[in-house]
Design a protein around this motif. Sequence first.
Motif, PDB file in Angstrom:
ATOM      1  N   UNK A  64       0.865  -1.184   0.000  1.00  0.00           N
ATOM      2  CA  UNK A  64       0.000   0.000   0.000  1.00  0.00           C
ATOM      3  C   UNK A  64       0.896   1.228   0.000  1.00  0.00           C
ATOM      4  N   UNK A  65       0.543   2.236  -0.812  1.00  0.00           N
ATOM      5  CA  UNK A  65       1.366   3.449  -0.828  1.00  0.00           C
ATOM      6  C   UNK A  65       1.105   4.309   0.406  1.00  0.00           C
TER       7      UNK A  65
ATOM      8  N   UNK B 281      -4.646   1.499  -6.186  1.00  0.00           N
ATOM      9  CA  UNK B 281      -4.188   2.805  -6.655  1.00  0.00           C
ATOM     10  C   UNK B 281      -2.874   3.155  -5.988  1.00  0.00           C
TER      11      UNK B 281
ATOM     12  N   UNK C 130     -10.205   6.448   0.735  1.00  0.00           N
ATOM     13  CA  UNK C 130     -11.355   5.553   0.931  1.00  0.00           C
ATOM     14  C   UNK C 130     -12.660   6.216   0.492  1.00  0.00           C
TER      15      UNK C 130
ATOM     16  N   UNK D 112     -20.541   4.394 -10.330  1.00  0.00           N
ATOM     17  CA  UNK D 112     -20.718   3.353 -11.342  1.00  0.00           C
ATOM     18  C   UNK D 112     -22.187   2.943 -11.422  1.00  0.00           C
TER      19      UNK D 112
ATOM     20  N   UNK E 166     -12.519   6.527  -3.418  1.00  0.00           N
ATOM     21  CA  UNK E 166     -12.526   5.180  -3.987  1.00  0.00           C
ATOM     22  C   UNK E 166     -13.886   4.518  -3.869  1.00  0.00           C
TER      23      UNK E 166
ATOM     24  N   UNK F 208     -12.869  -4.733   0.413  1.00  0.00           N
ATOM     25  CA  UNK F 208     -13.150  -3.314   0.207  1.00  0.00           C
ATOM     26  C   UNK F 208     -12.877  -2.522   1.490  1.00  0.00           C
ATOM     27  N   UNK F 209     -12.091  -1.465   1.380  1.00  0.00           N
ATOM     28  CA  UNK F 209     -11.828  -0.596   2.539  1.00  0.00           C
ATOM     29  C   UNK F 209     -13.001   0.378   2.724  1.00  0.00           C
ATOM     30  N   UNK F 210     -13.318   0.782   3.947  1.00  0.00           N
ATOM     31  CA  UNK F 210     -12.802   0.247   5.198  1.00  0.00           C
ATOM     32  C   UNK F 210     -13.450  -1.101   5.520  1.00  0.00           C
TER      33      UNK F 210
ATOM     34  N   UNK G 138     -11.233  -6.612 -13.114  1.00  0.00           N
ATOM     35  CA  UNK G 138      -9.834  -6.451 -13.545  1.00  0.00           C
ATOM     36  C   UNK G 138      -8.890  -7.190 -12.608  1.00  0.00           C
TER      37      UNK G 138
ATOM     38  N   UNK H 178      -2.008   3.212   6.214  1.00  0.00           N
ATOM     39  CA  UNK H 178      -2.729   1.955   5.983  1.00  0.00           C
ATOM     40  C   UNK H 178      -1.823   0.757   6.225  1.00  0.00           C
TER      41      UNK H 178
ATOM     42  N   UNK I 166      -2.962  -3.225  -2.446  1.00  0.00           N
ATOM     43  CA  UNK I 166      -3.774  -2.052  -2.777  1.00  0.00           C
ATOM     44  C   UNK I 166      -3.811  -1.916  -4.304  1.00  0.00           C
TER      45      UNK I 166
ATOM     46  N   UNK J 133      -9.967   0.635  -1.750  1.00  0.00           N
ATOM     47  CA  UNK J 133     -11.165   1.438  -1.543  1.00  0.00           C
ATOM     48  C   UNK J 133     -11.996   1.545  -2.813  1.00  0.00           C
ATOM     49  N   UNK J 134     -11.443   1.110  -3.942  1.00  0.00           N
ATOM     50  CA  UNK J 134     -12.145   1.236  -5.217  1.00  0.00           C
ATOM     51  C   UNK J 134     -13.351   0.320  -5.202  1.00  0.00           C
ATOM     52  N   UNK J 135     -14.535   0.931  -5.304  1.00  0.00           N
ATOM     53  CA  UNK J 135     -15.749   0.146  -5.161  1.00  0.00           C
ATOM     54  C   UNK J 135     -16.409  -0.250  -6.459  1.00  0.00           C
ATOM     55  N   UNK J 136     -15.704  -0.125  -7.576  1.00  0.00           N
ATOM     56  CA  UNK J 136     -16.320  -0.417  -8.866  1.00  0.00           C
ATOM     57  C   UNK J 136     -16.240  -1.897  -9.212  1.00  0.00           C
ATOM     58  N   UNK J 137     -17.333  -2.428  -9.741  1.00  0.00           N
ATOM     59  CA  UNK J 137     -17.350  -3.834 -10.172  1.00  0.00           C
ATOM     60  C   UNK J 137     -16.281  -4.071 -11.230  1.00  0.00           C
ATOM     61  N   UNK J 138     -16.051  -3.068 -12.070  1.00  0.00           N
ATOM     62  CA  UNK J 138     -15.044  -3.222 -13.117  1.00  0.00           C
ATOM     63  C   UNK J 138     -13.657  -3.424 -12.510  1.00  0.00           C
TER      64      UNK J 138
ATOM     65  N   UNK K   8     -16.555   5.900  -6.156  1.00  0.00           N
ATOM     66  CA  UNK K   8     -16.536   5.476  -7.567  1.00  0.00           C
ATOM     67  C   UNK K   8     -17.471   4.292  -7.789  1.00  0.00           C
ATOM     68  N   UNK K   9     -17.656   3.475  -6.767  1.00  0.00           N
ATOM     69  CA  UNK K   9     -18.605   2.374  -6.880  1.00  0.00           C
ATOM     70  C   UNK K   9     -20.031   2.880  -6.963  1.00  0.00           C
TER      71      UNK K   9
END
Lengths: 119, 156
Positions: free
Chosen positions: A8-9, A54, B91, B101, B94, A101-103, A90, A13, A52, A81-86, B97-98
């Motif tokens: 994680x950058x 991003x 968070x 979508x 991020x 998924x965070x948190x 990926x 975290x 992570x 934390x990215x909540x996209x299905x895409x 973005x869900x």
Amino acid sequence: MAKLLVVDDSAFARRRLVQFLESQGHTVVEAGNGQDAVTVAEREAPDVILMDITMPVLDGIQATAAIKAKGLAAKVIMVSAIGQKSAVLEAVQAGAVDYLLKPYEEETLMATLRRHLPT
Amino acid sequence: MLSTDIVQAFRTTTEYVFTQAVQVPLETCPSTDLPDNAVTALIAVTGSLEGLVLLAMGRATALAVAEAMTGDHLSPDDELVEGVVVEITNMVVGRTTGELERLGLRCDISPPALVSGQRVEVAAVGIPPVTLGFQSRLGPLTLRLELRRRGAQREA
């Protein structure tokens, strides 16, 4: 107990996750970006990588693909934390075995980890 | 001008993320200007929406949040104080973005950047900001959305 790699950058975290995992008895190593993750994964041969997405230099999806391309046995769990299905799709296509998924709650983290730790 | 459902997505996600991550309730309140010595994190957004999202809190609030999340007593200069703002911003955006979508908007985000210093001003040129205020028992925080739909006209 297992050997884990936390990627994680965010130093914040990483610290929280490393502290928690070490308190559970695991050996933990760290990386701050995807490029370092590939290097550390080759050197340390962790059982599981918590990755992570991003991040600068090399993102988590690309790092996962690179780790899988090297034939490393480590299982990769995306922690993002990215909540996209895409993004989930990926990650799976790159070779991740799970997505957290965070948190997240600690119980969810441990349950996810238990699914993929060596028995 | 951002639509109500987009603003609401950011608002509800901020409340959820903070409450879950810090384990302290967060509620919407009237927005205020960013404090002079705020700790601010910034994330760039591209895709269906483009622009910047900034999240700021005063240093005392950031310290209280970092201590709540780590369970440790920290010095105000500890790098974790700034780190917690960066992580919460990551968070919030991020997770949102869900939600975006689900509204049919596909967005990518940058790694977060930290903005520090007194009286620093950061703004996306030509995009009117939407500022959301929040309050917790640890202190207030501000979310500023400088976003527009891709292809929208730049405002003079």
